[in-house]
Design a protein around this motif. Structure first.
Motif, PDB file in Angstrom:
ATOM      1  N   SER A 175       0.849  -1.152  -0.168  1.00  0.00           N
ATOM      2  CA  SER A 175      -0.133  -0.110  -0.093  1.00  0.00           C
ATOM      3  C   SER A 175       0.718   1.372   0.019  1.00  0.00           C
ATOM      4  CB  SER A 175      -0.843  -0.139   1.122  1.00  0.00           C
ATOM      5  OG  SER A 175      -0.176   0.209   2.522  1.00  0.00           O
ATOM      6  N   THR A 176       0.512   2.050  -0.658  1.00  0.00           N
ATOM      7  CA  THR A 176       1.082   3.606  -0.621  1.00  0.00           C
ATOM      8  C   THR A 176       0.231   4.608  -0.368  1.00  0.00           C
ATOM      9  OG1 THR A 176       2.351   2.630  -2.431  1.00  0.00           O
ATOM     10  CG2 THR A 176       2.206   5.056  -2.312  1.00  0.00           C
ATOM     11  N   THR A 177       0.626   5.559   0.493  1.00  0.00           N
ATOM     12  CA  THR A 177       0.024   6.762   0.766  1.00  0.00           C
ATOM     13  C   THR A 177       0.673   8.179   0.382  1.00  0.00           C
ATOM     14  OG1 THR A 177      -0.978   5.694   2.887  1.00  0.00           O
ATOM     15  CG2 THR A 177      -1.163   8.216   2.677  1.00  0.00           C
ATOM     16  N   ILE A 178      -0.194   8.903  -0.253  1.00  0.00           N
ATOM     17  CA  ILE A 178       0.510   9.838  -1.027  1.00  0.00           C
ATOM     18  C   ILE A 178      -0.501  11.196  -0.707  1.00  0.00           C
ATOM     19  CG2 ILE A 178       1.474   8.805  -3.021  1.00  0.00           C
ATOM     20  CD1 ILE A 178      -0.996   9.566  -4.517  1.00  0.00           C
ATOM     21  N   LYS A 179       0.000  12.228  -1.017  1.00  0.00           N
ATOM     22  CA  LYS A 179      -0.707  13.692  -0.675  1.00  0.00           C
ATOM     23  C   LYS A 179      -0.887  14.301  -2.212  1.00  0.00           C
ATOM     24  CE  LYS A 179      -0.923  18.318   1.461  1.00  0.00           C
ATOM     25  NZ  LYS A 179      -0.036  19.158   2.097  1.00  0.00           N
ATOM     26  N   ALA A 180      -1.993  14.641  -2.530  1.00  0.00           N
ATOM     27  CA  ALA A 180      -2.173  15.209  -3.794  1.00  0.00           C
ATOM     28  C   ALA A 180      -1.694  16.823  -3.692  1.00  0.00           C
ATOM     29  CB  ALA A 180      -3.627  15.004  -4.275  1.00  0.00           C
TER      30      ALA A 180
ATOM     31  N   LYS B 291      -4.838   6.715  -0.421  1.00  0.00           N
ATOM     32  CA  LYS B 291      -4.036   5.400  -0.059  1.00  0.00           C
ATOM     33  C   LYS B 291      -4.358   4.663  -1.322  1.00  0.00           C
ATOM     34  CE  LYS B 291      -3.608   2.038   3.318  1.00  0.00           C
ATOM     35  NZ  LYS B 291      -3.891   1.597   4.765  1.00  0.00           N
ATOM     36  N   ILE B 292      -3.498   3.805  -1.782  1.00  0.00           N
ATOM     37  CA  ILE B 292      -3.640   2.911  -3.184  1.00  0.00           C
ATOM     38  C   ILE B 292      -3.098   1.362  -2.368  1.00  0.00           C
ATOM     39  CG2 ILE B 292      -2.678   2.245  -5.375  1.00  0.00           C
ATOM     40  CD1 ILE B 292      -1.718   5.241  -5.523  1.00  0.00           C
ATOM     41  N   ILE B 293      -4.165   0.698  -2.512  1.00  0.00           N
ATOM     42  CA  ILE B 293      -4.155  -0.689  -2.036  1.00  0.00           C
ATOM     43  C   ILE B 293      -4.075  -1.595  -3.379  1.00  0.00           C
ATOM     44  CG2 ILE B 293      -4.824  -2.663  -0.732  1.00  0.00           C
ATOM     45  CD1 ILE B 293      -6.142  -0.604   1.094  1.00  0.00           C
ATOM     46  N   THR B 294      -2.794  -2.294  -3.587  1.00  0.00           N
ATOM     47  CA  THR B 294      -2.690  -2.927  -5.045  1.00  0.00           C
ATOM     48  C   THR B 294      -2.870  -4.211  -4.793  1.00  0.00           C
ATOM     49  OG1 THR B 294      -0.293  -3.266  -4.400  1.00  0.00           O
ATOM     50  CG2 THR B 294      -1.017  -1.154  -5.325  1.00  0.00           C
ATOM     51  N   GLY B 295      -3.360  -4.845  -5.758  1.00  0.00           N
ATOM     52  CA  GLY B 295      -3.340  -6.394  -5.929  1.00  0.00           C
ATOM     53  C   GLY B 295      -4.378  -6.929  -5.153  1.00  0.00           C
ATOM     54  N   ALA B 296      -4.423  -8.482  -5.269  1.00  0.00           N
ATOM     55  CA  ALA B 296      -5.446  -9.242  -4.921  1.00  0.00           C
ATOM     56  C   ALA B 296      -5.968  -8.936  -3.312  1.00  0.00           C
ATOM     57  CB  ALA B 296      -5.208 -10.602  -4.943  1.00  0.00           C
ATOM     58  N   ASN B 297      -4.960  -8.161  -2.428  1.00  0.00           N
ATOM     59  CA  ASN B 297      -5.397  -7.965  -1.317  1.00  0.00           C
ATOM     60  C   ASN B 297      -6.494  -7.073  -1.158  1.00  0.00           C
ATOM     61  OD1 ASN B 297      -4.113  -5.237  -1.242  1.00  0.00           O
ATOM     62  ND2 ASN B 297      -2.343  -6.324  -1.726  1.00  0.00           N
ATOM     63  N   SER B 298      -7.068  -6.343  -2.128  1.00  0.00           N
ATOM     64  CA  SER B 298      -8.096  -5.414  -1.925  1.00  0.00           C
ATOM     65  C   SER B 298      -9.333  -5.987  -2.216  1.00  0.00           C
ATOM     66  CB  SER B 298      -7.927  -4.312  -3.023  1.00  0.00           C
ATOM     67  OG  SER B 298      -8.066  -4.674  -4.237  1.00  0.00           O
ATOM     68  N   VAL B 299      -9.508  -7.213  -2.368  1.00  0.00           N
ATOM     69  CA  VAL B 299     -10.743  -7.923  -2.660  1.00  0.00           C
ATOM     70  C   VAL B 299     -11.773  -7.600  -1.647  1.00  0.00           C
ATOM     71  CG1 VAL B 299     -10.139  -9.376  -4.450  1.00  0.00           C
ATOM     72  CG2 VAL B 299     -10.182 -10.142  -2.071  1.00  0.00           C
ATOM     73  N   VAL B 300     -11.396  -7.411  -0.230  1.00  0.00           N
ATOM     74  CA  VAL B 300     -12.283  -7.214   0.686  1.00  0.00           C
ATOM     75  C   VAL B 300     -12.958  -5.926   0.369  1.00  0.00           C
ATOM     76  CG1 VAL B 300     -10.747  -5.719   2.220  1.00  0.00           C
ATOM     77  CG2 VAL B 300     -12.263  -7.240   3.139  1.00  0.00           C
ATOM     78  N   TYR B 301     -12.812  -5.073  -0.472  1.00  0.00           N
ATOM     79  CA  TYR B 301     -13.550  -4.013  -0.619  1.00  0.00           C
ATOM     80  C   TYR B 301     -14.770  -4.122  -1.778  1.00  0.00           C
ATOM     81  CZ  TYR B 301     -10.036  -1.138   2.110  1.00  0.00           C
ATOM     82  OH  TYR B 301      -9.463  -0.652   2.972  1.00  0.00           O
ATOM     83  N   GLY B 302     -14.805  -5.178  -2.084  1.00  0.00           N
ATOM     84  CA  GLY B 302     -16.124  -5.561  -2.917  1.00  0.00           C
ATOM     85  C   GLY B 302     -15.572  -5.898  -4.348  1.00  0.00           C
ATOM     86  N   SER B 303     -16.953  -5.827  -5.300  1.00  0.00           N
ATOM     87  CA  SER B 303     -16.921  -5.974  -6.542  1.00  0.00           C
ATOM     88  C   SER B 303     -15.889  -5.228  -7.175  1.00  0.00           C
ATOM     89  CB  SER B 303     -18.330  -6.160  -7.094  1.00  0.00           C
ATOM     90  OG  SER B 303     -18.396  -6.445  -8.547  1.00  0.00           O
ATOM     91  N   GLY B 304     -15.167  -6.015  -8.123  1.00  0.00           N
ATOM     92  CA  GLY B 304     -14.374  -5.174  -9.254  1.00  0.00           C
ATOM     93  C   GLY B 304     -13.289  -4.526  -8.487  1.00  0.00           C
ATOM     94  N   SER B 305     -12.724  -4.925  -7.443  1.00  0.00           N
ATOM     95  CA  SER B 305     -11.670  -4.433  -6.970  1.00  0.00           C
ATOM     96  C   SER B 305     -10.444  -5.295  -7.007  1.00  0.00           C
ATOM     97  CB  SER B 305     -11.999  -3.820  -5.366  1.00  0.00           C
ATOM     98  OG  SER B 305     -12.064  -5.348  -4.584  1.00  0.00           O
ATOM     99  N   ILE B 306      -9.953  -6.229  -7.643  1.00  0.00           N
ATOM    100  CA  ILE B 306      -9.220  -7.038  -7.666  1.00  0.00           C
ATOM    101  C   ILE B 306      -7.698  -6.367  -7.988  1.00  0.00           C
ATOM    102  CG2 ILE B 306      -9.342  -8.176 -10.056  1.00  0.00           C
ATOM    103  CD1 ILE B 306      -8.436 -10.773  -8.617  1.00  0.00           C
ATOM    104  N   ALA B 307      -7.945  -5.487  -9.100  1.00  0.00           N
ATOM    105  CA  ALA B 307      -6.716  -4.941  -9.647  1.00  0.00           C
ATOM    106  C   ALA B 307      -6.098  -3.695  -8.675  1.00  0.00           C
ATOM    107  CB  ALA B 307      -6.833  -4.316 -11.027  1.00  0.00           C
TER     108      ALA B 307
END
Length: 530
Positions: free
Chosen positions: A8-13, A82-98
């Motif tokens: 995961s990466t946290t950035i400030k815009a 915050k960017i959560i990459t990869g398969a770990n993000s599927v807990v957030y629901g449909s269409g989040s595998i990428a």
């Protein structure tokens, strides 16, 4: 939801470091076809951008009609991302595998002003910690390489953040207008008098256990005064959950959520549906860190994830389910409905050690846009006399078949990511092997960042190589490269001055057929915080 076994990466815009929101998310991003205001989707790992879920202030922000999130109208004004990459993000629901992107609107008191070439102006004012107003106006050269006229892009954004008892209320409203070239009028003649007008808002009520809110988007497309297309969509969302520490080595997070999606197209046909589910996330720390994520939803929108972490080593595996969007199912006057569409299902894997990671996604079924086409049919067959001599010729006509969405079978994407700082130098290398169009096989970023007292210098090179052509792109797409420079000077009283030069070498390349990049851009940014 706290997860382990993830990258995961946290950035400030930060507007001091550029107003390109998508470049803040993707350091390897070079150019956007269409210039400022054009569509920008997050596509970092070779999957379709509809496989990245975006939550803004805790509320799902992907459009119910298209399933993507358009960052093209998102202005960099201090948001925490915050960017959560990869398969770990599927807990957030449909269409989040990428991946999953979490955007949190922050407001810092102060004023920011940006002036640049191509009549580039942006002013952002936050007189208090609860209110911010931002206005952008750009008269940019046409991004079409067959047109020399200038096109306007304007954006107006207002944010409100304030606390009421234990709740945080956030409101974000954007109104924009984008001129572009190459559209068709009511007689299907080509025109360059094209405009998109849109508005969107996000409103959320949050505390530690509760989230309630709505995301709404509306866009109207014009050729001159004729409205050629329109769509409007909204998502109402509710989540209730909690997190409990069973011990200092075992924590669980659990909850339920529900959303109501609505989509309306040009012909005023309105479609809606509901999504709901329950999730459970378990973190354990016994010799190694373990994470188990479960999600059960309606229409088989189920997800399972396992994560493992030990020092710099991490591993995660997860599956994903994406329902066809309302637009894919029902279409409109330009696209035929396909109520028999199957969902997209996939499995993702990721393993890494520190600065290096390897990923792979296998999708069992894809949903793709199938363009419309003409078919020549015989209206009246030819006639002949008894000796076989032609009496009347065959009469044919072209019959148009509308575009539609269809299932096109399995596809996969895999690749390697490496990113590391060496003192003041950063090197990022990416390799992506995918069947998806316009994704570069190789991406490289080299950055030098150095601070001398109140002076900060940054030189960044970005390169995208061997991009896969799409069905309308011909046989080859050009490689894309960008060299940029930034100097930031900090004065007393919290005043910062930034000079940015983008595309230093003034390279001119074709990002996509018919669409060139912008030439050298020079911007001056002044910021004062109080």
């Amino acid at each position: 939801v706290v997860v382990v076994g993830q990258q995961s990466t946290t950035i400030k815009a930060d507007p001091l470091k550029g107003n390109s929101f998508i470049r803040a998310l993707l350091p390897g991003h070079t150019w956007t076809a269409g210039g400022y205001g054009a569509f920008q989707g997050y596509n970092e790992r070779g999957a379709q951008n509809i496989h990245t879920a975006v939550y803004k202030n805790g509320i799902p922000a992907n459009l119910p009609g298209s399933a993507w999130y358009d960052f093209g109208n998102e202005l960099a004004t201090g948001q925490e991302v915050k960017i959560i990459t990869g398969a770990n993000s599927v807990v957030y629901g449909s269409g989040s595998i990428a991946g999953t992107i979490l955007i949190k609107d922050n407001i810092e008191q102060g004023v920011t002003a940006i002036l640049g070439s191509q009549d580039h102006k942006m002013v952002s004012v936050a007189p208090a910690k609860w209110f911010q107003y931002t206005a952008m106006e750009i008269n940019q050269d046409s991004v079409r390489n067959d047109n020399t006229e200038s096109d306007w892009y304007t954006n107006r954004n207002a944010k409100l953040n304030f606390d009421v008892q234990d709740f945080r209320i956030t409101m974000d409203y954007t109104d924009y207008s984008y001129d572009y070239d190459n559209c068709y009028d009511s007689s299907f003649n080509q025109s360059n008098n094209c405009e998109q007008d849109g508005e969107k808002y996000n409103i959320a009520l949050n505390n530690e256990y509760f989230t309630l809110g709505r995301t709404h988007d509306k866009a109207d497309y014009y050729t001159g005064d004729w409205m050629s297309y329109a769509n409007e969509s909204s998502t109402d969302y509710l989540r209730v959950g909690d997190q409990t520490n069973l011990s200092n080595k075992l924590q669980i997070a659990y909850g339920v959520d529900a959303s109501h999606e609505k989509y309306q197209s040009l012909n005023n046909e309105e479609h809606s549906r509901d999504n709901y589910g329950a999730y459970l996330n378990i973190n354990a720390d016994f010799a190694m860190k373990y994470n188990f994520g479960f999600r059960v939803g309606n229409e088989d929108q189920n997800a399972l994830r396992f994560g493992l972490e030990s020092g710099p080593f991490f591993l995660n595996v997860g599956n994903s389910y994406r329902r066809p969007t309302l637009y894919e199912l029902h279409g409109d006057g330009w696209v035929d409905a396909n109520p028999d569409l199957l969902p997209e299902e996939g499995v993702g894997y990721e393993i890494g050690f520190g600065v290096l990671s390897i990923f792979k996604y296998d999708f069992e079924e894809a949903i793709e846009y199938i363009p419309g086409f003409n078919t020549e049919v015989v209206v009246t067959p030819a006639t002949y006399d008894e000796d076989g001599n032609l009496l009347t010729e065959e009469v044919t006509e072209n019959v148009w078949t509308n575009a539609t969405y269809d299932n096109t079978g399995a596809y996969n994407t895999q690749g390697i990511r490496y990113s590391q700082w060496f003192g003041n130098f950063m090197l990022t290398l990416k390799y992506t092997d995918t069947e998806q169009a316009r994704v570069p096989k190789y991406v490289g970023v080299v950055k030098w960042n150095q601070t001398f007292g109140s002076h900060e210098f940054d030189i960044t090179y970005r390169g995208n190589f061997e991009r896969i052509p799409g069905p309308y792109d011909g046989t080859e797409l050009e490689d894309l490269q960008n060299l940029s420079f930034r100097y930031i000077k900090t004065f007393a009283n919290d005043v910062d001055l930034a000079l940015t030069i983008d595309n230093i070498l003034d390279e001119e390349v074709e990002v996509l057929p018919g669409y060139n990049n912008r030439g050298r851009q020079i911007m001056l940014t002044v910021q004062r915080k109080w």
